[in-house]
Motif scaffolding. Structure first.
Motif, PDB file in Angstrom:
ATOM      1  N   CYS A   7     157.039  58.070 -57.359  1.00 46.07           N
ATOM      2  CA  CYS A   7     157.072  59.369 -56.475  1.00 46.07           C
ATOM      3  C   CYS A   7     155.826  60.169 -56.855  1.00 46.07           C
ATOM      4  N   PHE A   8     155.215  60.445 -55.633  1.00 44.11           N
ATOM      5  CA  PHE A   8     154.057  61.522 -55.658  1.00 44.11           C
ATOM      6  C   PHE A   8     154.129  62.684 -56.167  1.00 44.11           C
ATOM      7  N   THR A   9     155.299  63.298 -56.170  1.00 44.78           N
ATOM      8  CA  THR A   9     155.785  64.656 -56.187  1.00 44.78           C
ATOM      9  C   THR A   9     156.415  64.660 -57.870  1.00 44.78           C
ATOM     10  N   CYS A  10     157.226  63.914 -58.116  1.00 45.51           N
ATOM     11  CA  CYS A  10     157.915  64.156 -59.454  1.00 45.51           C
ATOM     12  C   CYS A  10     157.443  62.986 -60.676  1.00 45.51           C
ATOM     13  N   GLY A  11     157.117  61.944 -59.985  1.00 42.18           N
ATOM     14  CA  GLY A  11     156.578  60.774 -61.045  1.00 42.18           C
ATOM     15  C   GLY A  11     157.647  59.852 -61.412  1.00 42.18           C
ATOM     16  N   GLU A  35     171.032  56.752 -46.219  1.00 40.33           N
ATOM     17  CA  GLU A  35     171.709  57.783 -47.365  1.00 40.33           C
ATOM     18  C   GLU A  35     172.602  57.024 -48.361  1.00 40.33           C
ATOM     19  N   LYS A  36     173.488  56.154 -47.903  1.00 37.15           N
ATOM     20  CA  LYS A  36     174.519  55.694 -48.799  1.00 37.15           C
ATOM     21  C   LYS A  36     173.933  54.651 -49.737  1.00 37.15           C
ATOM     22  N   VAL A  37     172.756  54.100 -49.128  1.00 42.89           N
ATOM     23  CA  VAL A  37     172.100  53.071 -50.125  1.00 42.89           C
ATOM     24  C   VAL A  37     171.376  53.765 -51.086  1.00 42.89           C
ATOM     25  N   LEU A  38     170.713  54.837 -50.859  1.00 39.57           N
ATOM     26  CA  LEU A  38     170.189  55.313 -51.794  1.00 39.57           C
ATOM     27  C   LEU A  38     170.955  56.209 -53.023  1.00 39.57           C
ATOM     28  N   LEU A  41     171.921  53.346 -55.267  1.00 40.79           N
ATOM     29  CA  LEU A  41     170.644  52.970 -56.202  1.00 40.79           C
ATOM     30  C   LEU A  41     170.436  54.133 -57.028  1.00 40.79           C
ATOM     31  N   GLY A  42     170.873  55.313 -56.975  1.00 43.29           N
ATOM     32  CA  GLY A  42     170.673  56.301 -57.810  1.00 43.29           C
ATOM     33  C   GLY A  42     169.395  56.958 -57.598  1.00 43.29           C
ATOM     34  N   VAL A  43     169.013  57.065 -56.437  1.00 40.26           N
ATOM     35  CA  VAL A  43     167.818  57.979 -56.072  1.00 40.26           C
ATOM     36  C   VAL A  43     168.309  59.231 -55.313  1.00 40.26           C
ATOM     37  N   GLU A  44     168.032  60.265 -56.334  1.00 40.75           N
ATOM     38  CA  GLU A  44     169.009  61.698 -55.839  1.00 40.75           C
ATOM     39  C   GLU A  44     167.872  62.609 -55.440  1.00 40.75           C
ATOM     40  N   ARG A  45     166.697  62.511 -55.870  1.00 34.94           N
ATOM     41  CA  ARG A  45     165.988  63.684 -55.666  1.00 34.94           C
ATOM     42  C   ARG A  45     165.168  63.410 -54.191  1.00 34.94           C
ATOM     43  N   MET A  51     159.959  58.942 -50.190  1.00 40.21           N
ATOM     44  CA  MET A  51     159.047  57.734 -50.525  1.00 40.21           C
ATOM     45  C   MET A  51     159.502  56.541 -50.032  1.00 40.21           C
ATOM     46  N   LEU A  52     161.033  56.348 -50.034  1.00 42.55           N
ATOM     47  CA  LEU A  52     161.646  55.134 -49.718  1.00 42.55           C
ATOM     48  C   LEU A  52     161.885  54.963 -48.196  1.00 42.55           C
TER      49      LEU A  52
END
Length: 66
Positions: A7-11, A35-38, A41-45, A51-52
């Motif tokens: 991620c460009f922001t948090c790394g 939204e449900k897929v993310l 997958l555990g992508v919270e921020r 990014m995705l």
């Protein structure tokens, strides 16, 4: 082009989730809600989600010109 590895922001690493995200939201016969897929997958921020969700895969379009 290719999805960024981090991620460009948090790394945080986001590149590892791209293939499954793309398969489940864009290439499936019955696409799932991003939204449900993310969430699964555990992508919270929000920055990592951006990014995705906003990535456009241009490799196939640009590769003939290289």
């Amino acid at each position: 082009m290719m999805v960024p590895v981090r991620c460009f922001t948090c790394g945080n690493v986001v590149g590892e989730h791209w293939e499954e995200f793309k398969a489940r939201t864009r290439e499936a016969e019955e696409p799932e809600d991003p939204e449900k897929v993310l969430d699964e997958l555990g992508v919270e921020r929000h920055c990592c989600r951006r990014m995705l969700v906003s990535h456009k895969d241009l490799v196939d379009i640009v590769s003939p010109y290289q």
